[in-house]
Design an enzyme around this catalytic site. Structure first.
Site, PDB file in Angstrom:
ATOM      1  N   MET A  58      -0.155 -10.124   2.360  1.00 23.99           N
ATOM      2  CA  MET A  58      -1.151  -9.111   2.721  1.00 23.99           C
ATOM      3  C   MET A  58      -1.673  -8.432   1.448  1.00 23.99           C
ATOM      4  SD  MET A  58      -0.039  -7.637   6.395  1.00 23.99           S
ATOM      5  CE  MET A  58       1.159  -6.452   5.870  1.00 23.99           C
ATOM      6  N   GLY A  59      -1.485  -9.098   0.304  1.00 28.46           N
ATOM      7  CA  GLY A  59      -2.042  -8.596  -0.936  1.00 28.46           C
ATOM      8  C   GLY A  59      -1.246  -7.447  -1.531  1.00 28.46           C
TER       9      GLY A  59
ATOM     10  N   LEU B   5      -0.241  -7.383  -4.642  1.00 36.36           N
ATOM     11  CA  LEU B   5       0.847  -8.266  -5.073  1.00 36.36           C
ATOM     12  C   LEU B   5       1.775  -7.589  -6.077  1.00 36.36           C
ATOM     13  CD1 LEU B   5      -1.285 -11.511  -5.577  1.00 36.36           C
ATOM     14  CD2 LEU B   5      -0.021 -10.796  -3.523  1.00 36.36           C
ATOM     15  N   HIS B   6       3.060  -7.894  -5.943  1.00 34.38           N
ATOM     16  CA  HIS B   6       4.065  -7.386  -6.879  1.00 34.38           C
ATOM     17  C   HIS B   6       4.976  -8.543  -7.292  1.00 34.38           C
ATOM     18  CE1 HIS B   6       6.620  -7.544  -3.380  1.00 34.38           C
ATOM     19  NE2 HIS B   6       5.877  -6.647  -2.737  1.00 34.38           N
TER      20      HIS B   6
ATOM     21  N   HIS C  88       6.039 -11.061  -4.680  1.00 37.23           N
ATOM     22  CA  HIS C  88       5.045 -12.114  -4.397  1.00 37.23           C
ATOM     23  C   HIS C  88       4.998 -13.117  -5.554  1.00 37.23           C
ATOM     24  CE1 HIS C  88       3.294  -8.613  -2.061  1.00 37.23           C
ATOM     25  NE2 HIS C  88       3.445  -9.525  -1.123  1.00 37.23           N
TER      26      HIS C  88
ATOM     27  N   GLN D 286      -0.869  -7.088  13.450  1.00 28.85           N
ATOM     28  CA  GLN D 286       0.578  -6.864  13.313  1.00 28.85           C
ATOM     29  C   GLN D 286       0.906  -5.408  13.034  1.00 28.85           C
ATOM     30  OE1 GLN D 286       0.910  -9.689   9.809  1.00 28.85           O
ATOM     31  NE2 GLN D 286       2.418  -8.203   9.114  1.00 28.85           N
TER      32      GLN D 286
ATOM     33  N   LEU E 191      11.510  -4.594  -3.871  1.00 28.37           N
ATOM     34  CA  LEU E 191      10.062  -4.459  -4.064  1.00 28.37           C
ATOM     35  C   LEU E 191       9.342  -4.563  -2.725  1.00 28.37           C
ATOM     36  CD1 LEU E 191       9.265  -6.473  -7.303  1.00 28.37           C
ATOM     37  CD2 LEU E 191       9.794  -4.075  -7.023  1.00 28.37           C
ATOM     38  N   SER E 192       8.349  -3.701  -2.568  1.00 25.95           N
ATOM     39  CA  SER E 192       7.529  -3.691  -1.358  1.00 25.95           C
ATOM     40  C   SER E 192       6.191  -3.057  -1.716  1.00 25.95           C
ATOM     41  CB  SER E 192       8.217  -2.840  -0.279  1.00 25.95           C
ATOM     42  OG  SER E 192       7.282  -2.478   0.731  1.00 25.95           O
TER      43      SER E 192
ATOM     44  N   ARG F  69       4.672  -1.187   0.093  1.00 27.97           N
ATOM     45  CA  ARG F  69       4.701   0.179   0.643  1.00 27.97           C
ATOM     46  C   ARG F  69       5.436   1.163  -0.268  1.00 27.97           C
ATOM     47  NH1 ARG F  69       4.894  -2.675   5.938  1.00 27.97           N
ATOM     48  NH2 ARG F  69       3.033  -2.010   7.067  1.00 27.97           N
TER      49      ARG F  69
END
Ligand code: PAF
Length: 298
Positions: free
Chosen positions: A34-35, A37-38, A41, A65, A188-189, A191
């Site tokens: 969902m972009g 990116l970290h 990803h 979702q 990592l997230s 959010r």
């Protein structure tokens, strides 16, 4: 690297790329995201690069979702930066469809996995996994990858998608990739950007709780599932800001919860999973109880 926004163009490009590869058995690897990116990803793109001839990264914040009171509108987005990251990681095609391209109205079909989705995140996010399985099946149909790469931070998502693939005979190998953490242990997230400095600090109770539980199991004592749940809650509740959604231990990938009195020692099929809110931000984390995975860097 090509940036493509329509399904027709994507199919054409993949077919051209396949033709240009000498081997008849060229492997298309899909990294659905969902972009925003970290490094998590990045590790998926890295794995995809190693195990595929053509790497397709999809970036799509999938509205179906998200629940009505969730963060679809405010979900972090940075397309320009994501495209540059993908380029640097050697991705071949970035697919960035619009909502209209993915869901021409009216749609009438939903892909839904039962049982596995009624617990953990599924219990507090009704409909979430239907949104995930629907968009992932659409992406599988559009890209037709031989392999697809998913992060184990969303362990329930991995179990649900694997079940869908098995049940619907989809010809794609699901490749789960390990959780990537900050040096202090925070998983990592995308959010994580919502967290204030104080919440960010307090959020370390998640990885700490997992580490303490793992250490207790490694110590070889006759722990029960209830003991593990107790250890998790005790450690998370050290943070006055933490609101526990769940702190659970279950079999993986069946996600069958362990009864309180069940012994944990000697089992290598267990997943400890957490969902904890800090303010409006809901964080998840987990660990497989296996000798091979130790949170040594925490
Ligand atoms: O894990 C995610 O980022 C999403 O759930 C996914 C798999 C890209 C589907 O929208």
């Amino acid at each position: 690297m090509k940036v493509i926004r329509t399904i027709a163009e994507l199919r054409q490009e993949i077919s051209l790329k396949r033709q240009s590869i000498q081997s008849r058995e060229s492997v298309v690897g899909l990294v659905p995201t969902m972009g925003f990116l970290h490094e998590g990803h990045a590790s998926l793109m890295h794995a995809a690069k190693q195990k595929s001839d053509i790497v397709v990264l999809s970036i799509f914040v999938n509205p179906i979702q998200f629940g009505p009171n969730e963060d679809f509108d405010s979900y972090p987005r940075d397309e320009a930066r994501d495209v540059e990251t993908a380029r640097a990681k050697g991705v071949d095609i970035v697919f960035i469809p619009s909502v209209e391209e993915m869901y021409p109205q009216p749609t009438q079909t939903t892909v839904s996995v039962s049982r596995l989705t009624d617990r953990l995140c599924g219990a507090s996010r009704p409909g979430h996994f239907d949104g995930v399985t629907t968009v992932v099946s659409k992406l599988f149909n559009i890209v037709q990858p031989q392999r697809a790469f998913f992060g184990m931070k969303d362990a329930q998502q991995v179990a649900v998608i694997q079940q869908m693939v098995n049940d619907l005979n989809m010809a794609v190998e699901i490749v789960p990739c390990p959780i990537v953490r900050e040096s202090d242990g925070l998983a990592l997230s995308s959010r994580n950007v919502y967290l204030s400095a104080e919440q960010r600090q307090e959020a370390l109770v998640l990885s700490k709780a997992l580490r303490v539980a793992q250490e207790a199991v490694d110590a070889g004592t006759a722990l029960t599932a209830a003991d593990i749940r107790g250890i998790l809650r005790q450690n998370i509740e050290r943070s006055p800001m933490a609101m526990i959604d769940y702190a659970e231990i279950q079999a993986f990938p069946s996600l069958e919860p362990l009864a309180d009195q069940e012994k944990v020692h000697g089992r290598d099929d267990l997943l400890i999973a957490l969902a904890v809110k800090f303010g409006k931000t809901r964080l998840i984390d987990n660990i497989r109880l296996q000798k091979s995975e130790v949170l040594s860097h925490v």
